[in-house]
Design an enzyme around this catalytic site. Structure first.
Site, PDB file in Angstrom:
ATOM      1  N   TYR A 171       8.064 -58.996 -50.971  1.00 58.81           N
ATOM      2  CA  TYR A 171       7.680 -59.972 -49.956  1.00 58.81           C
ATOM      3  C   TYR A 171       7.973 -61.373 -50.488  1.00 58.81           C
ATOM      4  O   TYR A 171       7.376 -61.811 -51.482  1.00 58.81           O
ATOM      5  CB  TYR A 171       6.195 -59.877 -49.626  1.00 58.81           C
ATOM      6  CG  TYR A 171       5.769 -58.649 -48.865  1.00 58.81           C
ATOM      7  CD1 TYR A 171       6.684 -57.769 -48.309  1.00 58.81           C
ATOM      8  CD2 TYR A 171       4.423 -58.365 -48.686  1.00 58.81           C
ATOM      9  CE1 TYR A 171       6.273 -56.648 -47.595  1.00 58.81           C
ATOM     10  CE2 TYR A 171       3.998 -57.260 -47.978  1.00 58.81           C
ATOM     11  CZ  TYR A 171       4.925 -56.401 -47.438  1.00 58.81           C
ATOM     12  OH  TYR A 171       4.502 -55.296 -46.730  1.00 58.81           O
ATOM     13  N   LEU A 226      -1.021 -54.749 -34.243  1.00 59.60           N
ATOM     14  CA  LEU A 226      -0.829 -55.612 -33.083  1.00 59.60           C
ATOM     15  C   LEU A 226       0.641 -55.715 -32.695  1.00 59.60           C
ATOM     16  O   LEU A 226       1.046 -56.642 -31.981  1.00 59.60           O
ATOM     17  CB  LEU A 226      -1.403 -57.009 -33.355  1.00 59.60           C
ATOM     18  CG  LEU A 226      -2.919 -57.050 -33.602  1.00 59.60           C
ATOM     19  CD1 LEU A 226      -3.370 -58.476 -33.887  1.00 59.60           C
ATOM     20  CD2 LEU A 226      -3.686 -56.475 -32.414  1.00 59.60           C
ATOM     21  N   GLY A 227       1.434 -54.757 -33.167  1.00 61.07           N
ATOM     22  CA  GLY A 227       2.840 -54.738 -32.799  1.00 61.07           C
ATOM     23  C   GLY A 227       3.564 -56.020 -33.137  1.00 61.07           C
ATOM     24  O   GLY A 227       4.369 -56.522 -32.357  1.00 61.07           O
ATOM     25  N   GLY A 241       2.338 -58.927 -33.262  1.00 61.07           N
ATOM     26  CA  GLY A 241       1.873 -59.969 -32.356  1.00 61.07           C
ATOM     27  C   GLY A 241       2.133 -59.680 -30.892  1.00 61.07           C
ATOM     28  O   GLY A 241       1.570 -60.346 -30.016  1.00 61.07           O
ATOM     29  N   SER A 274      -1.069 -58.702 -29.188  1.00 61.41           N
ATOM     30  CA  SER A 274      -2.217 -59.481 -29.658  1.00 61.41           C
ATOM     31  C   SER A 274      -2.932 -60.200 -28.535  1.00 61.41           C
ATOM     32  O   SER A 274      -4.063 -60.672 -28.704  1.00 61.41           O
ATOM     33  CB  SER A 274      -1.755 -60.516 -30.690  1.00 61.41           C
ATOM     34  OG  SER A 274      -0.934 -61.500 -30.066  1.00 61.41           O
TER      35      SER A 274
END
Length: 339
Positions: free
Chosen positions: A62, A212-213, A215, A218
């Site tokens: 990351y 939340l996919g 966003g 969301s």
């Protein structure tokens, strides 16, 4: 956001007890979602810990190591026994911030863990897992290498990420696996066919990312979102956010919003609570980059959904109703299960 009643869950038969919600830190390094505010990211980690969140998830790739360094700064001075670090390894990066495949060779595992321990400023990683399956390396060899790290005291538990049921069985035969990390949400339910039954049979937990996919579900996303630099969602590079798909998917969100309104919660809280309601050893990972988003997510840990609630949610967002893949096509091939 002080900890009052943060519930806990146990990851599988042999795993640790963790907070009912975990914090996913990837977005704090700008990977895929555009630039993040360093000070706000650190403040969000602090707020999560103060609220009773004990599971923090990261990956050594990351931000090409940035995320681990950020967490080391955020966690400095905190009691090491007050949180658990879940680390994914093996994702290869390029100088232009691209991805270059996966390396799960035993010698690579030993190399990756050495860098992670140093960047994180710790002498032990709580859960260590390959980020994806390396098709060139049998999973038995990779898990065997992590087992050596467990025996040496550098790793406490072994996890997996984005693999299929057969791979889970092969890995678990080498060393007990405490959890599988995989995308699971109202619009990503491929795990329900074979993976979830296998986890139940073997008493392995699940840490769910993408609840939340990214966003999309969301309750905050809209078709007029203006993407910042590096935010793949608004650029149409993630299929579910592409023109022609996003309008359909946001209609599902509006149906979900009506259920949330009747329940007296937000869309995000309802979507997170739905994931947690699927089994007692599923822990949703919340990818909050700000204290505001974290504060919204936290009540989901205590949101009880009745059978009637679950039926209404299913009617609002039926299984398989989302349009578009969850990743660009080049990345879908590396996943153990589909959408």
């Amino acid at each position: 956001m002080e900890n009052v009643t943060m519930p806990t869950r146990t990851l599988g038969r042999a795993g640790p007890a963790v907070s009912a919600l975990g914090l996913g830190a990837m977005g704090m390094s700008g990977d895929g979602y555009g630039p993040a505010d360093r000070a706000e990211s650190i403040a969000t980690v602090h707020a999560a810990l103060d609220a009773g969140v004990t599971l923090i998830d990261t990956g050594d790739f990351y931000g090409a190591g940035h995320n681990e360094l950020l967490l080391a700064e955020a966690l400095r001075g905190r009691d090491r026994d007050s949180y658990l670090l879940s680390v994914k390894f093996g994702g290869l990066r390029t100088p232009d911030h691209g991805f270059g495949g996966q390396d799960n060779r035993p010698e690579a595992v030993r190399n990756f863990v050495a860098y992670s321990l140093t960047r994180l400023g710790t002498d032990c990683i709580d859960i260590y897992r390959p980020a994806r399956l390396d098709p060139a390396v049998p999973i038995e060899e990779t898990v065997g290498a992590i087992k050596e790290l467990v025996d040496a005291g550098y790793v406490r538990h072994i996890g997996l990420s984005e693999v299929d049921a057969a791979t889970i069985r092969r890995a678990h035969a080498v060393h007990p696996i405490v959890d599988l990390q995989i995308e699971y949400s109202l619009i990503s339910r491929a795990v329900e066919a074979e993976v979830l039954p296998t986890l139940r049979e073997l008493a392995i937990g699940l840490t769910a990312y993408g609840v939340l996919g990214r966003g999309l579900i969301s309750g905050h996303w809209s078709t007029d979102y203006t993407a910042g630099p590096g935010d793949l969602r608004g650029l149409g590079l993630i299929p579910r956010f592409a023109d022609g798909n996003v309008e359909h998917n946001l209609a599902l969100v509006e149906a979900l919003r009506r259920v949330a309104g009747a329940k007296g919660c937000t869309v995000a809280q309802l979507a997170i609570a739905w994931v947690a309601a699927q089994a007692a050893d599923i822990v949703p990972l919340v990818g909050a980059r700000t204290r505001e988003r974290l504060a919204e997510a936290l009540p989901a840990a205590r949101l009880h959904l009745t059978a009637d609630d679950l039926a209404e949610i299913e009617q609002a967002v039926p299984k398989g109703s989302a349009r578009g893949d969850r990743y660009p096509s080049a990345f879908m091939a590396s996943l153990g299960v589909g959408n």
